[in-house]
Design an enzyme around this catalytic site. Structure first.
Site, PDB file in Angstrom:
ATOM      1  N   GLY A  12     -41.487 -28.123  20.276  1.00 36.61           N
ATOM      2  CA  GLY A  12     -42.035 -27.046  20.375  1.00 36.61           C
ATOM      3  C   GLY A  12     -42.810 -26.660  18.982  1.00 36.61           C
ATOM      4  O   GLY A  12     -42.817 -25.254  18.880  1.00 36.61           O
ATOM      5  N   SER A  14     -45.803 -26.471  18.055  1.00 40.22           N
ATOM      6  CA  SER A  14     -47.202 -25.902  18.041  1.00 40.22           C
ATOM      7  C   SER A  14     -47.048 -24.251  18.330  1.00 40.22           C
ATOM      8  O   SER A  14     -48.313 -23.691  18.441  1.00 40.22           O
ATOM      9  CB  SER A  14     -48.009 -26.772  19.229  1.00 40.22           C
ATOM     10  OG  SER A  14     -47.440 -26.496  20.329  1.00 40.22           O
ATOM     11  N   ASP A  63     -42.623 -34.744  27.273  1.00 44.90           N
ATOM     12  CA  ASP A  63     -41.857 -33.729  27.935  1.00 44.90           C
ATOM     13  C   ASP A  63     -40.187 -33.849  27.588  1.00 44.90           C
ATOM     14  O   ASP A  63     -39.567 -34.834  27.929  1.00 44.90           O
ATOM     15  CB  ASP A  63     -42.017 -33.694  29.360  1.00 44.90           C
ATOM     16  CG  ASP A  63     -41.277 -32.656  30.136  1.00 44.90           C
ATOM     17  OD1 ASP A  63     -40.585 -32.046  29.470  1.00 44.90           O
ATOM     18  OD2 ASP A  63     -41.470 -32.736  31.595  1.00 44.90           O
ATOM     19  N   TYR A 154     -32.240 -18.288  30.938  1.00 45.24           N
ATOM     20  CA  TYR A 154     -32.953 -18.457  29.713  1.00 45.24           C
ATOM     21  C   TYR A 154     -31.304 -18.257  28.704  1.00 45.24           C
ATOM     22  O   TYR A 154     -31.029 -18.867  27.729  1.00 45.24           O
ATOM     23  CB  TYR A 154     -33.957 -17.630  29.252  1.00 45.24           C
ATOM     24  CG  TYR A 154     -34.440 -17.663  27.888  1.00 45.24           C
ATOM     25  CD1 TYR A 154     -35.214 -18.972  27.401  1.00 45.24           C
ATOM     26  CD2 TYR A 154     -34.076 -16.842  26.999  1.00 45.24           C
ATOM     27  CE1 TYR A 154     -35.713 -19.093  26.129  1.00 45.24           C
ATOM     28  CE2 TYR A 154     -34.494 -16.902  25.590  1.00 45.24           C
ATOM     29  CZ  TYR A 154     -35.594 -17.970  25.293  1.00 45.24           C
ATOM     30  OH  TYR A 154     -35.926 -18.226  23.892  1.00 45.24           O
ATOM     31  N   ILE A 187     -39.274 -11.563  17.882  1.00 37.78           N
ATOM     32  CA  ILE A 187     -40.266 -12.053  16.716  1.00 37.78           C
ATOM     33  C   ILE A 187     -41.459 -11.848  17.114  1.00 37.78           C
ATOM     34  O   ILE A 187     -41.865 -12.323  18.256  1.00 37.78           O
ATOM     35  CB  ILE A 187     -39.908 -13.456  16.572  1.00 37.78           C
ATOM     36  CG1 ILE A 187     -38.281 -13.568  16.436  1.00 37.78           C
ATOM     37  CG2 ILE A 187     -40.720 -14.067  15.324  1.00 37.78           C
ATOM     38  CD1 ILE A 187     -37.656 -12.930  15.022  1.00 37.78           C
TER      39      ILE A 187
END
Length: 243
Positions: A12, A14, A63, A154, A187
């Protein structure tokens, strides 16, 4: 140990937080492998930033939820040398109250954050152990500590990283490998800015502001350093006092 010859993989890499982590590790002297799920161009943009700043980096896309594809990608990367720093930052949101959540929503979020952690980390453990130095940092969330409405999937996925990391730390510590978790709060970035208007942030964050990706990256950078060698099996919040 000198980091100049070491390579770091940031999944992750990017995104807002991932990109900041990549830039920080590169500034600290690591060669950074910037991972993206599908958008290789965005990962390449982070690589370009690092190279302009005098660092070393490369982009890769796969992935993390696909175990076979991940293993193939890692085998190709390992042909270029060891990977001794892993930052598991890949994650997706698909929010809904559990009463209205589909099975697909539940599975996809857990597939990326939790199964992705296993798919990326497991193949790198024995090569890391042979060199008797390694750093594994996973990016969780304050939601995994406090819970958050609409994010049972999550929070479950991220909280699972806490138990997995504590267990893995016990397995690998004698080999000079640390395994820790950072759990950010609100954030600043494209994801949080839309969900948390400034007035809401002031209400829910004691520090009365959002954190910055660079602040998260500084913590990750420290955990990946020699100075942090005795910090192991920890979940460290970075949330302005939320939890």
């Amino acid at each position: 140990m000198d980091t100049s010859s070491k390579r770091a993989l940031v999944t992750g890499g990017s995104g807002d937080i991932g990109g900041a982590i990549c830039r920080r590790l590169a500034a600290d002297g690591l060669h950074v492998i910037v991972h993206a799920n599908g958008n290789l161009a965005r990962a390449q943009g982070v690589v370009d930033d690092i190279v302009v700043a005098g660092g070393g980096a490369q982009a890769v896309a796969f992935d993390v939820a696909d175990g076979e594809a991940t293993r193939a990608a890692l085998e190709a990367l390992l042909e270029g040398g060891p990977i001794q720093v892993v930052v598991n930052n890949a994650g997706v949101h698909d929010d809904a109250p559990m009463a209205g959540m589909s099975g697909a929503q539940w599975r996809r979020v857990i597939d990326v954050s939790l199964h992705g952690f296993f798919h990326v980390t497991q193949p790198l453990l024995l090569p890391m152990a042979r060199r008797r130095w390694g750093r594994i940092v996973s990016v969780s969330s304050v939601a995994a500590v406090t819970g958050n409405r609409g994010q049972s999937n999550y929070a479950a996925a991220k909280a699972a990283l806490h138990g997995a990391s504590k267990s893995l730390a016990r397995e690998m510590a004698s080999r000079g490998i640390s395994v820790n978790v950072v759990a950010p709060g609100v954030i600043a970035g494209s994801m949080a800015d839309a969900a948390f208007p400034a007035e809401v942030v002031k209400q829910i964050v004691p520090a009365a502001r959002a954190g910055t990706p660079e602040e998260v990256a500084a913590l990750v950078g420290f955990l990946c350093s020699d100075d942090a060698a005795y910090i192991n099996g920890q979940v460290i919040g970075i949330n302005g006092g939320m939890a």
